[in-house]
Enzyme design. Structure first.
Site, PDB file in Angstrom:
ATOM      1  N   ASP A 336       0.850  -1.180   0.000  1.00 32.72           N
ATOM      2  CA  ASP A 336       0.000   0.000   0.000  1.00 32.72           C
ATOM      3  C   ASP A 336       0.883   1.227   0.000  1.00 32.72           C
ATOM      4  O   ASP A 336       1.871   1.286   0.716  1.00 32.72           O
ATOM      5  CB  ASP A 336      -0.877   0.003   1.254  1.00 32.72           C
ATOM      6  CG  ASP A 336      -2.106  -0.858   1.038  1.00 32.72           C
ATOM      7  OD1 ASP A 336      -2.685  -0.769  -0.061  1.00 32.72           O
ATOM      8  OD2 ASP A 336      -2.457  -1.622   1.943  1.00 32.72           O
ATOM      9  N   ALA A 413     -17.462  21.348   3.376  1.00 32.75           N
ATOM     10  CA  ALA A 413     -17.667  20.630   2.114  1.00 32.75           C
ATOM     11  C   ALA A 413     -18.227  21.574   1.048  1.00 32.75           C
ATOM     12  O   ALA A 413     -18.023  21.367  -0.141  1.00 32.75           O
ATOM     13  CB  ALA A 413     -18.614  19.459   2.321  1.00 32.75           C
ATOM     14  N   THR A 415     -17.689  25.108   0.805  1.00 38.33           N
ATOM     15  CA  THR A 415     -16.706  26.082   0.310  1.00 38.33           C
ATOM     16  C   THR A 415     -15.458  25.390  -0.222  1.00 38.33           C
ATOM     17  O   THR A 415     -14.783  25.891  -1.110  1.00 38.33           O
ATOM     18  CB  THR A 415     -16.273  27.047   1.415  1.00 38.33           C
ATOM     19  OG1 THR A 415     -15.674  26.271   2.460  1.00 38.33           O
ATOM     20  CG2 THR A 415     -17.457  27.814   1.964  1.00 38.33           C
ATOM     21  N   ARG A 416     -15.151  24.256   0.341  1.00 38.63           N
ATOM     22  CA  ARG A 416     -13.918  23.513   0.012  1.00 38.63           C
ATOM     23  C   ARG A 416     -12.687  24.416   0.139  1.00 38.63           C
ATOM     24  O   ARG A 416     -11.770  24.368  -0.673  1.00 38.63           O
ATOM     25  CB  ARG A 416     -14.025  22.893  -1.386  1.00 38.63           C
ATOM     26  CG  ARG A 416     -15.058  21.755  -1.423  1.00 38.63           C
ATOM     27  CD  ARG A 416     -15.013  21.006  -2.714  1.00 38.63           C
ATOM     28  NE  ARG A 416     -15.410  21.837  -3.834  1.00 38.63           N
ATOM     29  CZ  ARG A 416     -14.808  21.851  -5.019  1.00 38.63           C
ATOM     30  NH1 ARG A 416     -13.786  21.069  -5.237  1.00 38.63           N
ATOM     31  NH2 ARG A 416     -15.223  22.646  -5.975  1.00 38.63           N
ATOM     32  N   MET A 417     -12.719  25.296   1.114  1.00 43.01           N
ATOM     33  CA  MET A 417     -11.583  26.200   1.364  1.00 43.01           C
ATOM     34  C   MET A 417     -11.413  26.326   2.865  1.00 43.01           C
ATOM     35  O   MET A 417     -12.347  26.144   3.627  1.00 43.01           O
ATOM     36  CB  MET A 417     -11.843  27.593   0.783  1.00 43.01           C
ATOM     37  CG  MET A 417     -11.822  27.662  -0.735  1.00 43.01           C
ATOM     38  SD  MET A 417     -11.907  29.362  -1.287  1.00 43.01           S
ATOM     39  CE  MET A 417     -13.395  29.893  -0.496  1.00 43.01           C
ATOM     40  N   LYS A 429      -7.337  29.431   1.175  1.00 38.90           N
ATOM     41  CA  LYS A 429      -6.613  28.507   0.306  1.00 38.90           C
ATOM     42  C   LYS A 429      -7.507  27.292   0.057  1.00 38.90           C
ATOM     43  O   LYS A 429      -8.373  26.962   0.876  1.00 38.90           O
ATOM     44  CB  LYS A 429      -5.289  28.056   0.946  1.00 38.90           C
ATOM     45  CG  LYS A 429      -5.428  27.102   2.116  1.00 38.90           C
ATOM     46  CD  LYS A 429      -4.086  26.489   2.456  1.00 38.90           C
ATOM     47  CE  LYS A 429      -4.238  25.253   3.333  1.00 38.90           C
ATOM     48  NZ  LYS A 429      -4.874  25.494   4.627  1.00 38.90           N
ATOM     49  N   ASP A 556      -5.576  -4.337   6.288  1.00 33.54           N
ATOM     50  CA  ASP A 556      -6.148  -4.239   7.622  1.00 33.54           C
ATOM     51  C   ASP A 556      -7.666  -4.198   7.628  1.00 33.54           C
ATOM     52  O   ASP A 556      -8.291  -4.484   8.624  1.00 33.54           O
ATOM     53  CB  ASP A 556      -5.577  -3.039   8.373  1.00 33.54           C
ATOM     54  CG  ASP A 556      -5.773  -1.753   7.613  1.00 33.54           C
ATOM     55  OD1 ASP A 556      -6.408  -1.795   6.535  1.00 33.54           O
ATOM     56  OD2 ASP A 556      -5.295  -0.712   8.086  1.00 33.54           O
TER      57      ASP A 556
END
Lengths: 721, 546
Positions: A336, A413, A415-417, A429, A556
């Site tokens: 992995d 979720a 604005t994703r900033m 950012k 796992d």
């Protein structure tokens, strides 16, 4: 561009092996995987003292039956002893000689038993400490809503038990309710507690570990005697020792050699009869014992136990010796990406200011936008900015300076900033599309230079984060932060070493192809699977196996279980689910996927030790012939003294020297058998050359020297001649 | 006669050049014989007449059953033929003594060609040509057929099928052995070997005294005797007889013929398993052992010049040494010198050559399969030493393979040692022998070594028509041939079913000087360890007598 997080995006903090503070530093050996382990002495005084009486107990013929070579030696000793009694009755002048031979024959068996007892003793010490933690454990069993106290051994599969702060978990199980900090040091040797919670991939708990906070309800998953610790005890004690496939094949060779030498020795009676000089039974037994492969025959059990022990010392638990051997045969490793090849978190590696924006300003803005961001990505931006000379105040100081006019903006979720509001100055950012949307809403635009940077980073497999600011209606895109998956240092060298050993590495990742390809190239893996699902893993394993490869993998999660079961060597992480652990044939108590590499090395070392000592043992016979054959027949054919190339003092001295050497070499090789022949990551060709030279050629020469030295020492012992 | 090293080196060089020239084309041709799908027209007729379905394939068990059936049938046929010889020869030659007949039957079927009889006086043309010669072809073809099956086992995967024994036998006889024997016979006739059907006794017109000058179809018999590493001579003196081996050319040509097929088969092996270097590694080990034993033999003869009374005086001691080594290394057993009266250590070398198990290059077919079994043991030791489950040509060597390989390596030494031990205990054997001391022991040891390794050469001094000795030798020859073959076929069956593992840098390379050295050492070491005490009491004791 977004990346699909792998299911390892929140790995159960892999515990650095033995690295926790408070441990007494011990000498360390660095393994192939790059881990350092405590070097344990092959044996200490107490172990040796314990092994001595055990060597006598093991003289029981029923116990020796499993080793035809040593059984033959025991029978020979009995024959020799009877001959001694007869000689004493007859007042033969050879009595002293015969007694010396008989004693050394007995010692040969005892030395063999000693090596086995010593190997077992090391495991027993470990087993005892495991057992101690479980004695008198009382469990609180839930029945019909009320809990009752029952002794832990009475628990059956399916029972529910409650554990609260300070309780020792009574048996293996799965958390069905609650979350707790668990101290697993009894099993893993690590003092740092780990979080276990119901649902998901961290729900398994192990009997014997201790809850140090909160309350959990556990459904028991193992009947008494079947728990993890039970298995571990059985394993380290060697109680479940079964011969592995290679051990059986070796066994066949040793039996064949024993038969041939029995025939050769027995035929000497009629042969020598013709020449008019039948050797005494004592001498014949001495010849037989010297010829049959006693060295390897004596050490085979110890080598096997020590291999198991080495695995346990690496905090890996195997379900069988066969699995350890198979590990040595592995040709393909499925690894992995996260946690094995990379650190598991993306880190900032570069700042690319927008056209016209001074670099210093952009770096400072990037720093400010991440000050309140506690994610590893955010922290890495702050760290990199500091490295690049940004010396602004930290969040606490800034808040104090501004008199509380500082607001952290959390990632959501929608604005994703994320970012920071410093008064009217706002820093944000986020992903390029999210920031572009924000800037456009405020009436600005993304300059083409930034768009180019974003595309370039994405094409390179990295993650671009765009930083923008707004001081009330004047939005500006300041630049792009380059985030990248950082490959662990030295991993490429390790894969190169594996390649030399003939092992291909395949990186498994949920990342898209571009990202995967970039990391694969940097890490130097031979192949990679991007956007891989657990089903893909299973398919890949089947494909590799059809092509004749032997595959090892780690996993796992419950959805890894089919692949773990299909792999030739499946290593489950101890932090994983019960389903994964049951499907695997090994469990890594440290939950460290990199350790797969060490497991392979241990498997190889086991085989190499066996092969090298067999070669050594067979090669030894040449010198023994040159000692014994002239001694046997020089009286009838004086010309045969030409064969006495070692110039041994007398026939009797020659035979004694050969028998004594044959016994002593066992003891001398015990440390090597327990420690294992050192394994190096070199090609088979190089390994063969090296081991043939040391154990083949060495095995030819060493006994000539050894027998000569013993012969010289015997010459000064009074009363032997 | 002085030993000439120049002669030795020249002859060896000629042999090397000739063998180097022939091994590739012949090896490649043999590979086509083993691999080809097409049947020739007359082969189809044979299959039709005998009821063989040529495209059906056999499992190892069926292949083994066919092999044993043919061998048993051959023994019975040959035995009966010898017993009814008066009928076959029109009353000219008497029936053969039952013990001798049985010994001869087993001996020719097992490619041993131990001759307990004096051929000139015991067997007539019919037996020689219709029975012994046929067995010479058949026993050689069986050896190659078995090694074909083993090679196919390595080359195939996931199958039970090892080919068809009857097809292999037919092809080997008609496509390989007959044409080669015909060419060889032609060369031998041109070189001066007798080929006629004249009666044995002729009067000498000059002196008027009747003199025994045997005639017969010698050249044609000689060709297959040597080519098939059989060794049963037309005459009692074998290739020391001037009619079987008239001159220095026929002498070296016979050595070349007996080494030809065994030294070509490794190339066949390499081609079929798809790796020529694997074949060349085997070839190198065989060649090196041959050169080393040739040199030691030369030394053993040269160092005791006064002791070589049985040497071939016509061609010189070097030629005797070269022939003796080649014949004992190849399970041929033809001789051009009396091995019994070689210098003791030279006699010991002849024994050691056989004790190697006839692998350098060994009998036709049997040499290669013997070497491949040794390779399995070498791979097992070497494979463990590099940390992998050992594998040869991609096939894992596991307990079952080791059991079969170990049994293979056990069979011959156990037969030799136990039967020699038994013979030594028989008063009539030991008491009547003309020689005493270590040489007497050497004679017995040589006899059983030769029989169990299917060589067929002999020291003298052993009355092989004695029923007890004859029976013991029969046991050695039969078990020494059939048991190893069954074990090899069982191994082939195992390998054919296995899926190969692709090679990687972690795989023990079974080619190149390192592996060749390991394999050669394993061959010599196992031989030395098994036989050292016996050799010490026989030839070494004799050679160091003062």
């Amino acid at each position: 561009m977004t990346t699909t997080p792998t299911k390892h995006s929140t790995p159960a903090q892999p515990n650095p092996p033995h690295g926790a503070p408070g441990h007494v530093p011990a000498p360390r050996v660095t393994e192939l995987s790059g881990h350092a382990y405590k070097r344990r002495k092959a044996f200490n005084r107490q172990l040796i003292l314990d092994a001595i009486p055990e060597s006598f107990v093991k003289l029981d013929p029923r116990q020796l039956r499993h080793s035809p070579v040593m059984f033959t030696v025991l029978l020979g000793t009995v024959v020799s002893a009877i001959a001694c009694v007869v000689q004493i009755a007859q007042g033969s002048p050879d009595v002293v000689f015969s007694l010396v031979i008989t004693i050394w024959l007995l010692l040969t068996v005892l030395f063999a038993n000693f090596s086995e007892a010593l190997a077992e003793g090391r495991g027993k010490a470990q087993a005892d400490s495991l057992r101690a933690g479980r004695e008198g454990l009382i469990a609180r069993r839930l029945k019909g809503g009320i809990d009752e106290s029952v002794p832990a051994p009475d628990l059956r599969k399916g029972d529910l038990v409650v554990c609260e702060t300070g309780d020792v978990i009574p048996s293996d199980g799965e958390i069905v309710e609650g979350l707790a900090m668990v101290d697993e040091s009894a099993i893993t040797g690590e003092s740092a507690p780990v979080i276990r919670e119901s649902g998901g991939d961290r729900s398994a708990v192990t009997g014997g570990t201790k809850v140090i906070s909160d309350r959990i309800v556990v459904r028991i998953t193992a009947d008494p005697g079947q728990t993890f610790i039970d298995r571990m005890i059985a394993l380290v004690e060697g109680a479940e020792r079964q011969k592995t496939p290679n051990e059986i094949a070796l066994h066949v060779l040793l039996v064949a050699l024993t038969i041939v030498f029995l025939v050769v020795t027995a035929a000497l009676v009629p042969f020598a009869n013709l020449a008019g000089a039948i050797p005494s039974p004592v001498v014949l037994v001495a010849l037989l014992v010297c010829l049959i492969p006693t060295t390897i025959g004596a050490l085979v059990p110890a080598i096997g136990i020590a291999g198991m022990d080495r695995l346990v010392r690496h905090n890996v638990l195997a379900t069988s010796g066969r699995a350890v051997e198979t590990a040595g045969d592995i040709t393909t490793l499925l690894l992995d990406k996260t946690g094995t090849i990379t650190f598991g978190n993306r880190r900032a590696v570069n700042f690319l200011p927008a056209p016209g924006v001074p670099e210093g300003e952009f770096i400072e803005a990037s720093r400010l936008s991440s000050l309140a961001d506690e994610t590893p990505e955010g922290r890495s931006i702050v760290d990199l900015a500091a490295e690049r000379g940004a010396t602004g105040p930290d969040l606490a100081e800034l808040t104090r300076l501004r008199g509380g006019q500082v607001t952290a903006v959390e990632f959501t979720a929608t604005t994703r900033m994320s970012g920071l509001d410093d008064g009217h100055q706002r820093y944000r950012k986020g992903a390029a599309s999210a920031v572009a949307h924000w800037v456009r809403e405020l009436g600005g635009d993304v300059p083409p230079g930034v768009r180019d940077d974003v595309d370039a980073i994405a094409n390179d497999g990295g993650t671009p984060l765009v930083v923008a600011s707004d001081d009330g209606g004047r939005p500006r895109v300041l630049g792009t932060v380059h985030l990248a998956d950082v490959v662990k240092p030295g991993i490429a060298d390790r894969f190169a070493a594996l390649r030399r050993m003939g092992i291909r590495t395949v990186m498994i990742t949920g990342d898209n192809k571009l990202t995967a390809a970039a990391i694969a190239k940097e890490a130097g893996v031979d192949d990679y699977m991007a956007e891989a699902t657990p089903e893909d893993k299973l398919t890949r394993i089947r494909q590799e196996q059809e092509a004749g490869q032997l595959v090892a993998m780690t996993g796992d999660g419950t959805n890894d279980a089919p692949a773990l079961a299909a792999a030739d060597v499946g290593v489950a992480m101890n932090s994983g689910t019960q389903a994964a652990k049951e499907a695997a044939n090994m469990v890594d108590l440290d939950s460290d996927p990199t350790k797969l590499i060490d497991v392979v090395a241990i498997g190889k070392q086991l085989l190499i030790t066996r092969g090298s000592l067999t070669t050594f043992s067979v090669a030894n016979d040449v010198a023994k012939y040159f000692a014994i054959i002239p001694a046997l027949f020089v009286a009838v054919f004086p010309g045969l003294s030409l064969l006495n190339i070692m110039g041994l003092t007398s026939p009797k001295s020659a035979i004694m020297a050969a028998v004594i050497f044959n016994a002593i070499i066992i003891v001398l090789l015990v440390p090597l058998a327990l420690r294992g022949v050192r394994y190096r990551a070199v090609s088979a060709q190089q390994a063969l050359r090296r081991n043939l030279l040391i154990y083949g050629v060495g095995g030819l020469i060493a006994p000539f020297i050894g027998i000569k030295i013993i012969d010289l020492l015997l010459a000064v012992v009074p009363g032997l001649h | 006669m002085q030993f000439s090293f120049l002669s030795f080196i020249t002859q060896i060089a000629v042999l090397i050049v000739a063998l180097a020239a022939v091994h590739r084309p012949l090896g490649a041709y043999l590979a086509r014989v083993a691999d080809g799908d097409r049947h020739l027209r007359f082969e189809r007729w044979i299959y039709k007449a005998t009821g063989v379905s040529p495209d059906s394939s056999q499992t190892w068990k069926a292949y083994a059953r066919s092999m044993v059936a043919l061998s048993v049938a051959g023994v019975i046929l040959l035995y009966v033929a010898q017993r009814v010889q008066p009928l076959l020869s029109g009353g000219q030659v008497a029936g053969v003594d039952p013990w001798v007949a049985m010994n001869t039957a087993i001996s020719f079927i097992t490619n041993t060609n131990w001759q307990a009889y004096t051929p000139e006086s015991t067997v007539g043309f019919v037996i020689q040509m219709a029975f012994l010669a046929v067995q010479n072809f058949a026993s050689a073809a069986i050896g190659v057929a078995v090694v074909f099956a083993l090679i196919r086992g390595f080359a195939r995967k996931g199958t039970d099928s090892l080919g068809n024994f009857w097809v292999d036998m037919t092809r080997l006889t008609f496509r390989v052995l007959l044409p080669l024997a015909a060419i060889a016979a032609a060369v031998l006739i041109v070189a001066g070997i007798v080929q006629n059907f004249w009666p044995t006794s002729v009067a000498n017109p000059l002196t008027g005294v009747s003199q025994t000058i045997p005639g017969g179809p010698v050249a044609s018999q000689e060709a297959i005797k040597i080519l098939g590493t059989n060794g049963g001579g037309y005459f009692n003196a074998n290739s020391a007889h001037p009619f079987e081996n008239p001159n220095a050319f026929t002498n070296i040509f016979e050595v070349f013929l007996l080494l030809m097929i065994p030294f070509s088969l490794p190339y066949t092996f390499g081609r079929i398993v798809g790796s020529k270097k694997q074949g060349y590694t085997i070839l190198t080990v065989m060649g090196a052992l041959w050169l080393i034993t040739e040199s030691l033999m030369a030394w053993a003869i040269a160092a005791w010049p006064s002791l070589g009374e049985g040497l071939e005086q016509r061609f010189g001691p070097a030629a005797s040494g070269i022939f003796a080594t080649a014949t004992t290394l190849t399970s041929t057993g033809a001789v051009n010198a009396a091995h019994d009266s070689l210098p003791p250590l030279a006699g010991g070398m002849a024994m050691f050559d056989m004790m190697l198990g006839e692998v350098a290059p060994g009998g036709v077919g049997s040499g290669l399969y013997g070497m491949l079994v040794l390779a399995i043991v070498a791979v097992f030791l070497g494979g463990l030493m590099v940390g992998r489950t050992p594998e040869y040509l991609g096939k894992k060597i596991q307990a079952r393979h080791m059991t079969l390989a170990a049994l293979y390596l056990l069979v011959t030494p156990v037969l030799v040692i136990t039967l020699t031990g038994a013979a030594v205990l028989i008063p009539s054997v030991v008491g009547d022998a003309p020689s005493q001391g270590p040489h007497q022991f050497s004679e017995l040891l040589y006899a059983f070594t030769s029989a169990a390794n299917n060589n067929g050469s002999a020291f003298a001094g052993l009355s092989a028509s004695d029923p007890i000795i004859s029976s013991l030798i029969n046991v050695a020859m039969w078990l020494g041939r059939v048991l190893p073959m069954l074990l090899v076929l069982a191994l082939a069956g195992c390998f054919a079913q296995q899926e190969p593992i692709p090679p990687s840098p972690g795989t023990l390379p079974t080619y190149g000087p390192l592996f060749a050295g390991l394999l050669g050492t394993v061959a010599v070491l196992f031989t030395a360890l098994n036989y050292f005490p016996a050799l010490a009491l026989g030839p070494i004791a004799e050679g160091t007598l003062r």
